[in-house]
Design an enzyme around this catalytic site. Sequence first.
Site, PDB file in Angstrom:
ATOM      1  N   HIS A 161       3.726  10.170  -3.829  1.00  0.00           N
ATOM      2  CA  HIS A 161       4.102   9.378  -4.587  1.00  0.00           C
ATOM      3  C   HIS A 161       3.305   8.120  -4.617  1.00  0.00           C
ATOM      4  O   HIS A 161       3.046   8.761  -6.529  1.00  0.00           O
ATOM      5  CB  HIS A 161       5.586   8.268  -3.821  1.00  0.00           C
ATOM      6  CG  HIS A 161       6.513   7.717  -4.465  1.00  0.00           C
ATOM      7  ND1 HIS A 161       8.341   8.111  -5.316  1.00  0.00           N
ATOM      8  CD2 HIS A 161       6.486   6.409  -4.760  1.00  0.00           C
ATOM      9  CE1 HIS A 161       8.003   6.973  -5.688  1.00  0.00           C
ATOM     10  NE2 HIS A 161       6.552   6.108  -5.664  1.00  0.00           N
ATOM     11  N   GLU A 162       2.509   7.654  -4.157  1.00  0.00           N
ATOM     12  CA  GLU A 162       2.010   6.527  -4.318  1.00  0.00           C
ATOM     13  C   GLU A 162       1.245   6.686  -5.384  1.00  0.00           C
ATOM     14  O   GLU A 162       0.119   6.483  -6.556  1.00  0.00           O
ATOM     15  CB  GLU A 162       0.614   5.657  -3.983  1.00  0.00           C
ATOM     16  CG  GLU A 162       2.849   4.969  -2.180  1.00  0.00           C
ATOM     17  CD  GLU A 162       3.419   4.117  -3.453  1.00  0.00           C
ATOM     18  OE1 GLU A 162       3.000   3.466  -4.202  1.00  0.00           O
ATOM     19  OE2 GLU A 162       4.463   3.882  -3.386  1.00  0.00           O
TER      20      GLU A 162
ATOM     21  N   GLU B 173       1.459   1.160  -5.338  1.00  0.00           N
ATOM     22  CA  GLU B 173       0.693   1.750  -6.274  1.00  0.00           C
ATOM     23  C   GLU B 173      -0.945   0.843  -6.736  1.00  0.00           C
ATOM     24  O   GLU B 173      -1.280   1.709  -7.900  1.00  0.00           O
ATOM     25  CB  GLU B 173       0.990   2.797  -7.214  1.00  0.00           C
ATOM     26  CG  GLU B 173       2.060   1.857  -8.530  1.00  0.00           C
ATOM     27  CD  GLU B 173       3.137   1.270  -7.603  1.00  0.00           C
ATOM     28  OE1 GLU B 173       3.726   1.743  -9.402  1.00  0.00           O
ATOM     29  OE2 GLU B 173       3.740   1.684  -7.128  1.00  0.00           O
TER      30      GLU B 173
ATOM     31  N   ALA C 233       5.630   0.763   0.366  1.00  0.00           N
ATOM     32  CA  ALA C 233       3.758   1.039  -0.181  1.00  0.00           C
ATOM     33  C   ALA C 233       4.464   0.229  -1.604  1.00  0.00           C
ATOM     34  O   ALA C 233       5.079   0.433  -2.406  1.00  0.00           O
ATOM     35  CB  ALA C 233       3.076   2.793  -0.562  1.00  0.00           C
TER      36      ALA C 233
ATOM     37  N   GLU D 134       3.508  -6.246  -7.107  1.00  0.00           N
ATOM     38  CA  GLU D 134       4.776  -5.868  -8.318  1.00  0.00           C
ATOM     39  C   GLU D 134       5.556  -6.384  -7.672  1.00  0.00           C
ATOM     40  O   GLU D 134       6.422  -7.043  -6.570  1.00  0.00           O
ATOM     41  CB  GLU D 134       4.788  -4.306  -7.836  1.00  0.00           C
ATOM     42  CG  GLU D 134       5.771  -3.940  -8.773  1.00  0.00           C
ATOM     43  CD  GLU D 134       5.611  -2.449  -8.493  1.00  0.00           C
ATOM     44  OE1 GLU D 134       6.247  -1.198  -9.351  1.00  0.00           O
ATOM     45  OE2 GLU D 134       5.911  -1.546  -7.545  1.00  0.00           O
TER      46      GLU D 134
END
Length: 822
Positions: free
Chosen positions: A316-317, A284, A282, A116
């Site tokens: 969150h992830e 995902e 982090a 990403e």
Amino acid sequence: MERLINYFVPEKYILDLEVDKGAKTIGGKVMVLGQAKAENIKFHAVGLSVDSVVVNGESAKFEVADGVLTVFKVSSGDLKVEIGYHGTLNENMQGAYLSTYEYDGKTEVIVATQFESHYAREAFPCIDEPEAKAVFELSISIPDSSEDIILSNTLELKFDSSPRPSGPSPRADGANSRAAALRNAPNQTLASGYKTISFQPTPRMSTYLLAWVIGKFHGKTVKNAHGVEITTYCSLAQDIDSVDFANEIAAKSLEFYDDNFGVPYPLKKIDQVALPDFEAGAMENWGLVTYRESMLLAGKNATLGTKKGVALTVAHELSHQWFGDLVTMDWWDDLWLNESFASVMEYYAVDYIHPEYKIFEGFFTGDSYAALMRDAYKDVQSVHQDVNSPEEIATLFDGAIVYSKGARLMLMLIRAMGWKNFCRGIRDYFEKFKYQNTVGDDLWAALKPYAEFDPGKLMHAFIDKPGYPVVTGEKQQRFLLDGPLEDENWPLPEISEDMSGHYILNLTDAEFEERLARFDELDLEEKLRLLIDRNLLAKTELVSSASLLPLVAKFKNEEAAAVWNIVLAIVGNLKIFFEAGSAEEKKFKKFVGELVAPKLAEIGVKTRKDDDENTIRLRAILLSLDYYAETVENLEKLAAMYSKNYEKLDTEIREDILDAKLYLEPGVIDDYLKAYQKIADPELKFELLFAGTLSKDEKVLAKMLSLLEKPEIVKPQDQTHLFIYLYRNLKSREQAFEWLTKHWDYVKKMAGDKSLDSYPRYMANVIRAEKEYRAWRDFFEPMKDNPALARAIKIGEREIKARLKLIADDKVAVCAELDAIM
């Protein structure tokens, strides 16, 4: 920006890759099945050498230019494109990259990926766009002498998921984990000096979600109530038990999301990996979430703050496994569809798992406050932002806007709809669009049947443009810190005095004093709203900054840590009016010391067994303020608790102990830096390193500045933070800036695309003198044409000018008020 999906629509990738970390190489064959939409088709291939292209069994003509592979004169319709290529593994934490850690006297090397937003193209030829979803079948070969394990999004093709190892593992680390079983997985086949691991096909997903990790790890596996296996891995240098907390949060988060989102987590497993080198917090990746070590690991002595941070990051992830992975934004202009949703869901999940954390208090004093501050400038980006070049993609990851403001807007929507109604709409959304791409209007349409208002109308008003209203009676105006208020209206579902809405309330002086008089009767959100709004208004002509001094003085005996958090912010804003070393600054420090003294004396500087969550947080805030006040008595108490056996120090106040000891005895910096290089615990490493950035001692600061160009000591992932902390310190600001101007090319190489704009942005946050502003402007002004920096420079300039004007306008009144109080 050219969209390559318009030339070719991939349906499946079959990747046979060879990865040699010793030689720093990656390559192999990529077979892509899909549909040609034009005579010439194109693939992203940045920094890769393409050796051959075969289309439907026949060699094809091709060229690679400007990071794009063009294959000429193909037939329309179904195609099988086979691409042979090779490339290198980099060390800049994007694409497929190398990471290292020290263990048992040796340097261990890891290969990891970070795709990403648009870095898959640096690892293999592909259509590297979110809309270009496909199934991935991955095989990775590594030298057969390697003892590394290989992880990817899915289970290994021949891996038998039952029975799992039970009882102690025969490995020395004693981990009861899938990691141990992977060492001897039955699908490891040897051929030509390599061993190969093949993985089950992934779900249909975007390229940026593909991932793999190769290296020596240990880990632990748990299974949640819904039968999903969660394995959390860390390097051999880290304590195996430090993964337990992350496993607990992951297991319960997946259950929470399963129950509320309607569509069960679609994979059989999820792996979480703590990487020693990781640019972001982090990522995902579907089924293989990667983390910075400090964002995932929490040992048995971890502080409450660390546990909260890990819990929020994991939650969150894992929410992204639905919002982002299962359903993906069509293009990067809708990045908020991923991040705003995940940034509010993390709080709902953690509040469900650990209600005693009172986690939403942190949301209101952290995310909400950050969003209000950032969103108060004319040139700030909107949540939904057009993207016209690859360089602009990286600038979208503005934490205060896409994450914090977006989360605040989602909270406003959820509270207006009600949680149950919101989840009903979300279930419809996931069911309708699973494995597909969407735009924002698809979400609003799914929610509309369950709302008594038009979600799209409400959210477009806040998402498509920057800013928010200040409400004065019945009147709305756009609130700005860098100019006069502008008449503008937003469709607000209702005006309330809690923390639900993205607006601030401009109360009359009489209204403000009335609420202050009955402060104890207000609920916590009403208290926070009152103080946050007043603090922001004091940065404009609507309220005098001088009025903040008697305001904070009223909170000497306040019990709530959340309220003290805003007091801390107000004190931070008042610091700008006092020159370093001046009589006024000394007087203000005395004011701050007297402000915290009663409550700090009551709860003590040392952690007590019966301390609750609020008291632990409160002590941390009070000690932070007291350090600024330089109360020698308390510094001596803390320093007396110091020991070189750092792991045995009280973790909740360890940072304060280290800071106090260094304040009184600058020479201990040598001990700190030696320990920093040996200790693996990421929380302790941070505390040891950054204690030095608070120092007022020139020799200490010189040592800290020298570390900026020593990546063998301070990893590149931490360099930006080290610089910013040194720049924040008035004693080292000039030297830090001088270093930056001389090493900008080095910084650009180390920072990578997603971190470079942090330099003008965070430097602008603290500049408070005309001389500093001129130096900042002269350095960054020539870079305004760089899309990766342009917005940060423009907003930074507005922010600095607004702060300098505020100082000029209010300084005399603030100093006069301080004289009157003291």
